[in-house]
Scaffold this motif. Structure first.
Motif, PDB file in Angstrom:
ATOM      1  N   VAL A  93      -1.713   5.450  -1.733  1.00 47.23           N
ATOM      2  CA  VAL A  93      -1.902   4.156  -1.078  1.00 47.23           C
ATOM      3  C   VAL A  93      -2.632   4.422   0.237  1.00 47.23           C
ATOM      4  O   VAL A  93      -2.135   5.139   1.110  1.00 47.23           O
ATOM      5  CB  VAL A  93      -0.563   3.435  -0.839  1.00 47.23           C
ATOM      6  CG1 VAL A  93      -0.791   2.130  -0.102  1.00 47.23           C
ATOM      7  CG2 VAL A  93       0.151   3.188  -2.165  1.00 47.23           C
ATOM      8  N   ILE A  94      -3.814   3.843   0.362  1.00 47.79           N
ATOM      9  CA  ILE A  94      -4.667   4.042   1.530  1.00 47.79           C
ATOM     10  C   ILE A  94      -4.465   2.875   2.490  1.00 47.79           C
ATOM     11  O   ILE A  94      -4.645   1.715   2.098  1.00 47.79           O
ATOM     12  CB  ILE A  94      -6.165   4.094   1.112  1.00 47.79           C
ATOM     13  CG1 ILE A  94      -6.390   5.096  -0.029  1.00 47.79           C
ATOM     14  CG2 ILE A  94      -7.047   4.372   2.314  1.00 47.79           C
ATOM     15  CD1 ILE A  94      -6.127   6.523   0.291  1.00 47.79           C
ATOM     16  N   PRO A  95      -4.098   3.143   3.736  1.00 45.17           N
ATOM     17  CA  PRO A  95      -3.947   2.047   4.693  1.00 45.17           C
ATOM     18  C   PRO A  95      -5.306   1.383   4.955  1.00 45.17           C
ATOM     19  O   PRO A  95      -6.243   2.042   5.414  1.00 45.17           O
ATOM     20  CB  PRO A  95      -3.421   2.721   5.965  1.00 45.17           C
ATOM     21  CG  PRO A  95      -3.160   4.141   5.628  1.00 45.17           C
ATOM     22  CD  PRO A  95      -3.808   4.444   4.312  1.00 45.17           C
ATOM     23  N   PHE A  96      -5.396   0.106   4.629  1.00 55.05           N
ATOM     24  CA  PHE A  96      -6.655  -0.630   4.810  1.00 55.05           C
ATOM     25  C   PHE A  96      -6.335  -2.114   4.703  1.00 55.05           C
ATOM     26  O   PHE A  96      -5.359  -2.500   4.071  1.00 55.05           O
ATOM     27  CB  PHE A  96      -7.677  -0.209   3.740  1.00 55.05           C
ATOM     28  CG  PHE A  96      -9.088  -0.645   4.018  1.00 55.05           C
ATOM     29  CD1 PHE A  96      -9.720  -0.327   5.206  1.00 55.05           C
ATOM     30  CD2 PHE A  96      -9.788  -1.382   3.080  1.00 55.05           C
ATOM     31  CE1 PHE A  96     -11.027  -0.736   5.460  1.00 55.05           C
ATOM     32  CE2 PHE A  96     -11.098  -1.784   3.316  1.00 55.05           C
ATOM     33  CZ  PHE A  96     -11.717  -1.460   4.505  1.00 55.05           C
ATOM     34  N   GLU A  97      -7.176  -2.929   5.306  1.00 51.71           N
ATOM     35  CA  GLU A  97      -6.906  -4.371   5.318  1.00 51.71           C
ATOM     36  C   GLU A  97      -7.209  -5.069   3.987  1.00 51.71           C
ATOM     37  O   GLU A  97      -6.822  -6.217   3.790  1.00 51.71           O
ATOM     38  CB  GLU A  97      -7.673  -5.063   6.458  1.00 51.71           C
ATOM     39  CG  GLU A  97      -9.187  -5.045   6.316  1.00 51.71           C
ATOM     40  CD  GLU A  97      -9.865  -3.899   7.062  1.00 51.71           C
ATOM     41  OE1 GLU A  97     -11.104  -3.979   7.216  1.00 51.71           O
ATOM     42  OE2 GLU A  97      -9.178  -2.938   7.462  1.00 51.71           O
ATOM     43  N   ARG A  98      -7.894  -4.373   3.092  1.00 54.65           N
ATOM     44  CA  ARG A  98      -8.188  -4.938   1.768  1.00 54.65           C
ATOM     45  C   ARG A  98      -7.825  -3.930   0.696  1.00 54.65           C
ATOM     46  O   ARG A  98      -7.764  -2.739   0.941  1.00 54.65           O
ATOM     47  CB  ARG A  98      -9.680  -5.295   1.672  1.00 54.65           C
ATOM     48  CG  ARG A  98     -10.076  -6.467   2.564  1.00 54.65           C
ATOM     49  CD  ARG A  98     -11.527  -6.867   2.410  1.00 54.65           C
ATOM     50  NE  ARG A  98     -12.492  -5.787   2.510  1.00 54.65           N
ATOM     51  CZ  ARG A  98     -12.928  -5.249   3.643  1.00 54.65           C
ATOM     52  NH1 ARG A  98     -12.464  -5.670   4.790  1.00 54.65           N
ATOM     53  NH2 ARG A  98     -13.827  -4.285   3.629  1.00 54.65           N
ATOM     54  N   GLY A  99      -7.627  -4.444  -0.502  1.00 64.50           N
ATOM     55  CA  GLY A  99      -7.352  -3.589  -1.638  1.00 64.50           C
ATOM     56  C   GLY A  99      -8.209  -3.995  -2.814  1.00 64.50           C
ATOM     57  O   GLY A  99      -8.889  -5.023  -2.791  1.00 64.50           O
ATOM     58  N   ALA A 100      -8.159  -3.206  -3.860  1.00 71.92           N
ATOM     59  CA  ALA A 100      -8.976  -3.449  -5.047  1.00 71.92           C
ATOM     60  C   ALA A 100      -8.323  -4.503  -5.934  1.00 71.92           C
ATOM     61  O   ALA A 100      -7.132  -4.448  -6.213  1.00 71.92           O
ATOM     62  CB  ALA A 100      -9.186  -2.156  -5.815  1.00 71.92           C
ATOM     63  N   LEU A 101      -9.124  -5.472  -6.345  1.00 72.24           N
ATOM     64  CA  LEU A 101      -8.666  -6.553  -7.206  1.00 72.24           C
ATOM     65  C   LEU A 101      -8.798  -6.127  -8.659  1.00 72.24           C
ATOM     66  O   LEU A 101      -9.861  -5.685  -9.097  1.00 72.24           O
ATOM     67  CB  LEU A 101      -9.510  -7.807  -6.962  1.00 72.24           C
ATOM     68  CG  LEU A 101      -9.164  -9.036  -7.782  1.00 72.24           C
ATOM     69  CD1 LEU A 101      -7.748  -9.504  -7.483  1.00 72.24           C
ATOM     70  CD2 LEU A 101     -10.172 -10.145  -7.514  1.00 72.24           C
ATOM     71  N   GLY A 102      -7.701  -6.251  -9.403  1.00 73.85           N
ATOM     72  CA  GLY A 102      -7.738  -5.905 -10.810  1.00 73.85           C
ATOM     73  C   GLY A 102      -6.446  -6.283 -11.485  1.00 73.85           C
ATOM     74  O   GLY A 102      -5.476  -6.667 -10.830  1.00 73.85           O
ATOM     75  N   HIS A 103      -6.431  -6.187 -12.793  1.00 76.37           N
ATOM     76  CA  HIS A 103      -5.239  -6.525 -13.574  1.00 76.37           C
ATOM     77  C   HIS A 103      -4.127  -5.500 -13.320  1.00 76.37           C
ATOM     78  O   HIS A 103      -2.973  -5.855 -13.170  1.00 76.37           O
ATOM     79  CB  HIS A 103      -5.593  -6.577 -15.062  1.00 76.37           C
ATOM     80  CG  HIS A 103      -4.501  -7.100 -15.932  1.00 76.37           C
ATOM     81  ND1 HIS A 103      -4.110  -8.419 -15.916  1.00 76.37           N
ATOM     82  CD2 HIS A 103      -3.718  -6.474 -16.840  1.00 76.37           C
ATOM     83  CE1 HIS A 103      -3.121  -8.579 -16.781  1.00 76.37           C
ATOM     84  NE2 HIS A 103      -2.859  -7.416 -17.356  1.00 76.37           N
ATOM     85  N   SER A 104      -4.507  -4.223 -13.275  1.00 74.41           N
ATOM     86  CA  SER A 104      -3.558  -3.156 -12.956  1.00 74.41           C
ATOM     87  C   SER A 104      -3.556  -2.987 -11.438  1.00 74.41           C
ATOM     88  O   SER A 104      -3.938  -3.896 -10.712  1.00 74.41           O
ATOM     89  CB  SER A 104      -4.000  -1.857 -13.636  1.00 74.41           C
ATOM     90  OG  SER A 104      -5.216  -1.396 -13.058  1.00 74.41           O
ATOM     91  N   ASP A 105      -3.197  -1.793 -10.956  1.00 71.73           N
ATOM     92  CA  ASP A 105      -3.289  -1.543  -9.517  1.00 71.73           C
ATOM     93  C   ASP A 105      -4.736  -1.295  -9.077  1.00 71.73           C
ATOM     94  O   ASP A 105      -5.010  -1.120  -7.905  1.00 71.73           O
ATOM     95  CB  ASP A 105      -2.372  -0.391  -9.087  1.00 71.73           C
ATOM     96  CG  ASP A 105      -2.739   0.941  -9.712  1.00 71.73           C
ATOM     97  OD1 ASP A 105      -3.781   1.053 -10.385  1.00 71.73           O
ATOM     98  OD2 ASP A 105      -1.955   1.900  -9.532  1.00 71.73           O
TER      99      ASP A 105
END
Length: 155
Positions: free
Chosen positions: A24-36
């Motif tokens: 888990v990378i600390p960042f204000e956004r994350g990757a959008l997807g069905h899984s993680d």
């Protein structure tokens, strides 16, 4: 010897965690997807599946199946490894590149390598993970997306 290539890309959005190689990378956004939406795990999965001519990650774990919603992509990678080994192949090495300008990933590369190596049942020396920028160009440069490429060698 067989070679496979994998690629994955996801949008970066607010309200999601950014997970890369199970870290888990600390960042204000994350990757959008069905899984993680772990682009590194997805690209590596597609590379090993491709080398074994076993299709791709989306066919094995479709986003139309609710069983895979928010799935841990490192677990999906482990399942792909099981399938590749059952087909009679041994993974020799993997080389992967994550493309994104921000966040900077250097501090996390070692842990990503260790996690991927563990799932691939390889020594960490057989797994390369690199981070590159696209110098502000395209979706990986403007902050709207992240991508990963991987190559795998099987015997």
């Amino acid at each position: 010897m067989r070679v496979g290539h994998g690629f994955d890309a996801h949008r970066l959005v607010e309200g999601r965690r950014l997970v890369l190689g199970g870290v888990v990378i600390p960042f204000e956004r994350g990757a959008l997807g069905h899984s993680d939406a772990d682009v590194l795990a997805h690209a590596v999965s597609d590379a090993i599946l491709g080398a074994a001519a076993l299709g791709d990650l989306g066919a094995r774990f479709p986003d139309t199946d609710e069983r895979w919603r928010d799935a841990d992509s490192m677990e999906l990678l482990a399942a792909c490894v099981t399938d590749v080994r059952a087909a009679g192949y041994r993974i020799v090495n993997v080389d992967a590149t994550i493309v994104v300008d921000r966040p900077k990933l250097a501090a996390f590369i070692g842990e990503m390598r260790e996690n991927v190596a563990q799932r691939l049942v390889l020594d960490v020396e057989a797994v390369s993970v690199k981070a590159k920028t696209s110098e502000g160009m395209g979706y990986t440069g403007d902050g709207t997306g992240i991508a990963a490429y991987a190559v795998a060698l099987l015997e």
